[in-house]
Design a protein around this motif. Structure first.
Motif, PDB file in Angstrom:
ATOM      1  N   ALA A 439      32.907  27.134  91.205  1.00 55.53           N
ATOM      2  CA  ALA A 439      33.976  26.452  91.944  1.00 55.53           C
ATOM      3  C   ALA A 439      34.583  25.340  91.096  1.00 55.53           C
ATOM      4  CB  ALA A 439      33.430  25.891  93.256  1.00 55.53           C
ATOM      5  N   HIS A 440      33.742  24.624  90.371  1.00 59.20           N
ATOM      6  CA  HIS A 440      34.248  23.569  89.480  1.00 59.20           C
ATOM      7  C   HIS A 440      35.120  24.161  88.381  1.00 59.20           C
ATOM      8  CE1 HIS A 440      34.222  19.985  86.920  1.00 59.20           C
ATOM      9  NE2 HIS A 440      33.902  20.783  85.914  1.00 59.20           N
ATOM     10  N   ASP A 441      34.678  25.290  87.811  1.00 55.11           N
ATOM     11  CA  ASP A 441      35.470  25.925  86.759  1.00 55.11           C
ATOM     12  C   ASP A 441      36.841  26.365  87.281  1.00 55.11           C
ATOM     13  OD1 ASP A 441      33.300  25.569  85.121  1.00 55.11           O
ATOM     14  OD2 ASP A 441      32.583  27.634  85.275  1.00 55.11           O
ATOM     15  N   LEU A 442      36.880  26.829  88.535  1.00 53.76           N
ATOM     16  CA  LEU A 442      38.136  27.285  89.131  1.00 53.76           C
ATOM     17  C   LEU A 442      39.063  26.119  89.464  1.00 53.76           C
ATOM     18  CD1 LEU A 442      36.711  30.015  91.554  1.00 53.76           C
ATOM     19  CD2 LEU A 442      38.187  30.440  89.573  1.00 53.76           C
ATOM     20  N   SER A 443      38.471  25.000  89.871  1.00 52.89           N
ATOM     21  CA  SER A 443      39.287  23.855  90.292  1.00 52.89           C
ATOM     22  C   SER A 443      38.534  22.560  90.025  1.00 52.89           C
ATOM     23  CB  SER A 443      39.628  23.974  91.794  1.00 52.89           C
ATOM     24  OG  SER A 443      40.367  22.856  92.237  1.00 52.89           O
ATOM     25  N   PRO A 444      38.520  22.085  88.772  1.00 51.60           N
ATOM     26  CA  PRO A 444      37.736  20.890  88.420  1.00 51.60           C
ATOM     27  C   PRO A 444      38.083  19.660  89.244  1.00 51.60           C
ATOM     28  CG  PRO A 444      38.546  22.005  86.451  1.00 51.60           C
ATOM     29  CD  PRO A 444      39.218  22.654  87.612  1.00 51.60           C
ATOM     30  N   SER A 445      39.356  19.505  89.582  1.00 55.39           N
ATOM     31  CA  SER A 445      39.752  18.287  90.299  1.00 55.39           C
ATOM     32  C   SER A 445      39.214  18.244  91.716  1.00 55.39           C
ATOM     33  CB  SER A 445      41.285  18.173  90.335  1.00 55.39           C
ATOM     34  OG  SER A 445      41.845  19.236  91.089  1.00 55.39           O
ATOM     35  N   SER A 446      38.895  19.403  92.304  1.00 55.93           N
ATOM     36  CA  SER A 446      38.403  19.419  93.683  1.00 55.93           C
ATOM     37  C   SER A 446      36.887  19.253  93.763  1.00 55.93           C
ATOM     38  CB  SER A 446      38.810  20.723  94.383  1.00 55.93           C
ATOM     39  OG  SER A 446      38.101  21.827  93.855  1.00 55.93           O
ATOM     40  N   LEU A 447      36.203  19.307  92.620  1.00 54.64           N
ATOM     41  CA  LEU A 447      34.756  19.128  92.612  1.00 54.64           C
ATOM     42  C   LEU A 447      34.360  18.358  91.351  1.00 54.64           C
ATOM     43  CD1 LEU A 447      32.065  19.708  94.035  1.00 54.64           C
ATOM     44  CD2 LEU A 447      31.929  21.872  92.787  1.00 54.64           C
ATOM     45  N   PRO A 448      34.667  17.061  91.325  1.00 51.05           N
ATOM     46  CA  PRO A 448      34.386  16.289  90.110  1.00 51.05           C
ATOM     47  C   PRO A 448      32.914  16.026  89.865  1.00 51.05           C
ATOM     48  CG  PRO A 448      35.264  14.876  91.834  1.00 51.05           C
ATOM     49  CD  PRO A 448      35.395  16.274  92.334  1.00 51.05           C
ATOM     50  N   ARG A 449      32.089  16.116  90.923  1.00 48.08           N
ATOM     51  CA  ARG A 449      30.670  15.823  90.733  1.00 48.08           C
ATOM     52  C   ARG A 449      29.814  16.726  91.613  1.00 48.08           C
ATOM     53  NH1 ARG A 449      27.347  10.095  91.322  1.00 48.08           N
ATOM     54  NH2 ARG A 449      25.659  10.682  89.924  1.00 48.08           N
ATOM     55  N   PRO A 462      36.962  14.946  96.489  1.00 50.74           N
ATOM     56  CA  PRO A 462      38.077  14.094  96.953  1.00 50.74           C
ATOM     57  C   PRO A 462      38.579  14.595  98.308  1.00 50.74           C
ATOM     58  CG  PRO A 462      38.373  14.743  94.655  1.00 50.74           C
ATOM     59  CD  PRO A 462      37.248  15.576  95.183  1.00 50.74           C
ATOM     60  N   ALA A 463      38.772  13.677  99.251  1.00 52.57           N
ATOM     61  CA  ALA A 463      39.185  14.077 100.602  1.00 52.57           C
ATOM     62  C   ALA A 463      40.475  14.880 100.581  1.00 52.57           C
ATOM     63  CB  ALA A 463      39.334  12.836 101.483  1.00 52.57           C
ATOM     64  N   ALA A 464      41.400  14.519  99.707  1.00 52.02           N
ATOM     65  CA  ALA A 464      42.681  15.222  99.643  1.00 52.02           C
ATOM     66  C   ALA A 464      42.536  16.634  99.084  1.00 52.02           C
ATOM     67  CB  ALA A 464      43.662  14.428  98.782  1.00 52.02           C
ATOM     68  N   GLU A 465      41.409  16.911  98.440  1.00 54.08           N
ATOM     69  CA  GLU A 465      41.192  18.220  97.801  1.00 54.08           C
ATOM     70  C   GLU A 465      40.241  19.096  98.610  1.00 54.08           C
ATOM     71  OE1 GLU A 465      42.315  19.360  94.811  1.00 54.08           O
ATOM     72  OE2 GLU A 465      42.939  17.625  93.630  1.00 54.08           O
ATOM     73  N   LEU A 466      39.940  18.708  99.845  1.00 53.20           N
ATOM     74  CA  LEU A 466      38.946  19.442 100.620  1.00 53.20           C
ATOM     75  C   LEU A 466      39.294  20.919 100.770  1.00 53.20           C
ATOM     76  CD1 LEU A 466      36.428  19.667 102.360  1.00 53.20           C
ATOM     77  CD2 LEU A 466      37.761  18.813 104.312  1.00 53.20           C
ATOM     78  N   GLU A 467      40.539  21.211 101.127  1.00 52.73           N
ATOM     79  CA  GLU A 467      40.903  22.616 101.348  1.00 52.73           C
ATOM     80  C   GLU A 467      40.886  23.401 100.036  1.00 52.73           C
ATOM     81  OE1 GLU A 467      40.971  24.108 104.223  1.00 52.73           O
ATOM     82  OE2 GLU A 467      40.417  22.123 104.981  1.00 52.73           O
ATOM     83  N   ALA A 468      41.275  22.767  98.935  1.00 54.22           N
ATOM     84  CA  ALA A 468      41.202  23.438  97.633  1.00 54.22           C
ATOM     85  C   ALA A 468      39.753  23.728  97.271  1.00 54.22           C
ATOM     86  CB  ALA A 468      41.854  22.579  96.555  1.00 54.22           C
ATOM     87  N   PHE A 469      38.885  22.752  97.535  1.00 51.06           N
ATOM     88  CA  PHE A 469      37.463  22.987  97.275  1.00 51.06           C
ATOM     89  C   PHE A 469      36.930  24.111  98.147  1.00 51.06           C
ATOM     90  CE2 PHE A 469      33.156  22.154  98.912  1.00 51.06           C
ATOM     91  CZ  PHE A 469      32.447  22.493  97.769  1.00 51.06           C
TER      92      PHE A 469
END
Length: 610
Positions: A439-449, A462-469
């Motif tokens: 999931a991090h590889d697909l969308s690093p900004s939605s799962l920084p840690r 990040p709360a704003a990235e919840l749906e992307a995550f």
């Protein structure tokens, strides 16, 4: 045909929560070797259902012993780390001990502190205990914990971690810039970049370049091995006498941390040996923490077994770290007398009661939010609880996995603005950390840690990235699971005859203990007639039963049989198929058999007469 009055989402939730009783797959080679080695049919059956593909000697697992522990020098970086610790000891440096806040971290802390002060002669004034606050600081070598370390006077020149640090390169670099060497001891999976480059040494059996044969040991075991090796180095250097006691008495703490952290008790000869030996030490009741817990649980709780550690001691220690400052747990474990231990245990007990109430409320809300996702047949549940408490995320996720048979992540607000923190639990078929890496590889900004292992993990989103995550995580899960049908399963070890419903059978099974993760306590199935049934417990959500099978009547209890607002799943006079464990009911020095029901379902006329 009557139609359901439930909404589509509620109907889907009910369908997906319908548990299935299934027999465990059995490794026939292990079964035959068990019989040939003198095990009973039942004992061989238990092993064969828990050791798929196991080719090593069964004796290492059926007769656990410390000789099966591998030498700590087989851990990559262990000699380098031990020599750095020995230098700090011999040269009078200030040393920070930085550990996680759960049971594994607390027991690691105890082992390191006691080794330093009682064996290595380090004054307590030169040691600094650094344990993060789950809510205020977060997991691992968090930034607040780094700031707290840098504020110490005098500044420590060495920080030793336990049960954390493998994924904390930026914070370790910050400490290194301040002139602090960091020796990481950990057992969590490393990031794809490998060990933190700023660490002086990273001792972690999961390193790809590590020759240690057992990758499943807990963080407290890694800490114990490192302190043992440091003792040897100090003796080699002439700092300590050869007669300096070994660390074996403190395997009691390692046993607790190993069981509570849910590492494998299956094919791991080391973990089985440590828990077996540690329980012998605990049951001597030589430390105040064990004596006071026995006092609290009552005489009928003795002797302690792995289940006592998992369901009595572990939750009390974890509850403190989940809800508040974890130092009460550390002080309880280190208490020198019963009075002090009793005071700290009361704090832990109060927190545990608060945790239970919080958990019940969050589980109910999480179940409601899970229904639309179940209606869409999603391969995993991602639950956001805006009013939830971060300290109970993992427990709630576990309840969802048990109820619906699919991985679950529960997220709540973090202390950092606009961030969510979450804990996940998985099913056997899914490697959770690998899914999060994808999931991090697909969308690093939605799962920084993120971090964790196969069965459990933690995330920062990040709360704003919840749906992307959510989208990328579900994609990652589906890639691993494919089109697999998901449902809760109760795996049993097959049927028990009525004549086997006895304490003698339980004695037979106890010879294979300890039981725990990947070596589950035996679970059987049989058909019974419900002779008596009554709700019990403060909320009336447990069932006390009398069940008969071929004229043998057994007392039984079914915990959490009733969900709020639901009728009992079985009734007086029903013929039921049960999945159950055998247990000892101790009362005033007398023992009797009690069945612990895990699942029960009515037998319909069609099922009774196929």
């Amino acid at each position: 045909m009557p139609t359901s009055s439930l909404s589509p989402a509620a109907e889907a939730s009910r369908n997906h929560s319908r548990c299935r009783i299934q027999p465990r797959p059995r490794d026939e080679d292990v079964y035959r070797r068990g019989l040939a080695g003198g095990l009973s049919e039942l004992q061989a059956r238990i092993l064969a259902g828990r050791l798929p593909g196991h080719e090593g000697p069964l004796e290492a697992l059926t007769a656990p012993a410390l000789r099966y522990l591998s030498h700590p020098e087989q851990l990559c970086d262990a000699r380098r780390g031990a020599e750095r610790i020995a230098r700090a000891v011999s040269e009078g440096e200030h040393i920070g001990i930085l550990t996680d806040y759960d049971v594994d971290g607390i027991t690691s802390h105890v082992v390191m502190l006691r080794a330093m002060t009682e064996l290595f002669g380090v004054p307590a004034t030169r040691l600094h205990s650094l344990i993060g606050h789950r809510i205020n600081d977060g997991y691992g070598i968090s930034l607040p914990l780094v700031e707290r370390t840098l504020a110490l006077k005098p500044l420590p020149s060495l920080v030793i971690t336990a049960d954390c640090g493998s994924s904390d390169e930026p914070r370790i670099a910050r400490l290194r810039e301040a002139g602090i060497d960091v020796v990481v001891t950990d057992h969590h999976a490393l990031p794809i970049e490998g060990p933190p480059v700023s660490a002086y040494a990273t001792i972690n059996p999961t390193r790809e370049d590590c020759a240690y044969p057992d990758k499943t040991i807990a963080g407290c075991m890694v800490a114990w091995l490192m302190m043992s090796l440091t003792r040897s180095v100090l003796i080699e250097q002439g700092v300590l006498a050869a007669s300096t006691p070994k660390l074996s008495p403190w395997l009691s703490y390692v046993a607790l941390g190993t069981v509570a952290d849910c590492v494998s008790l299956g094919a791991s000869a080391a973990n089985r040996a440590v828990v077996t030996y540690g329980l012998k030490l605990i049951n001597r009741m030589e430390a105040a923490c064990w004596r006071v817990m026995a006092e609290r649980l009552g005489a009928d709780s003795m002797p302690f077994d792995a289940e006592t550690l998992a369901f009595q001691m572990g939750p009390r220690i974890n509850a403190r770290s989940r809800l508040d400052d974890p130092y009460a747990a550390l002080h309880y474990m280190l208490a020198a007398d019963d009075g002090v231990a009793r005071q700290h245990l009361q704090v832990l007990d109060d927190d545990n009661q608060a945790r239970k109430a919080l958990e019940a409320d969050m589980v109910e809300r999480a179940r409601s939010l899970a229904q639309p996702q179940l209606a869409d047949d999603l391969p995993a549940l991602v639950i956001h609880l805006p009013e939830g408490h971060a300290g109970v995320q993992g427990i709630v996720a576990s309840r969802l996995v048990q109820s619906y048979g699919r991985p679950a992540l529960v997220l709540t607000p973090a202390t950092t603005p606009d961030m969510l923190t979450g804990s996940g639990r998985s099913i056997e078929a899914l490697h959770l950390r690998d899914a999060l890496q994808r999931a991090h590889d697909l969308s690093p900004s939605s799962l920084p840690r993120f971090g964790g292992h196969r069965g459990a993990a933690g995330v920062g989103v990040p709360a704003a990235e919840l749906e992307a995550f959510r989208r990328t995580f579900l994609q990652a899960v589906k890639e691993q699971l494919g089109e697999r049908e998901l449902f809760p399963v109760v795996w049993t070890d097959g049927a028990l005859a009525a004549s086997q419903l006895s304490l003698a059978t339980l004695d037979e099974l106890d010879t294979l203990a300890p039981y725990g993760r990947e070596f589950d306590a035996p679970l059987f199935e049989a058909e019974f007639l419900v002779e008596q049934l009554r709700p019990v417990g403060a909320e009336g959500n447990h069932l006390m039963l009398e069940l008969s099978c071929d004229a043998v009547v057994s007392r039984a209890i079914w915990f959490r049989a009733l969900n709020p607002g639901e009728a009992a799943p079985i009734s007086l006079g029903d013929r039921v198929r049960c999945a159950f464990k055998l247990s000892r009911n101790r009362w005033k020095g007398r023992e009797s058999l009690q069945l612990m029901v895990e699942h029960a379902e009515r037998r319909t006329p069609d099922a009774l007469n196929p």
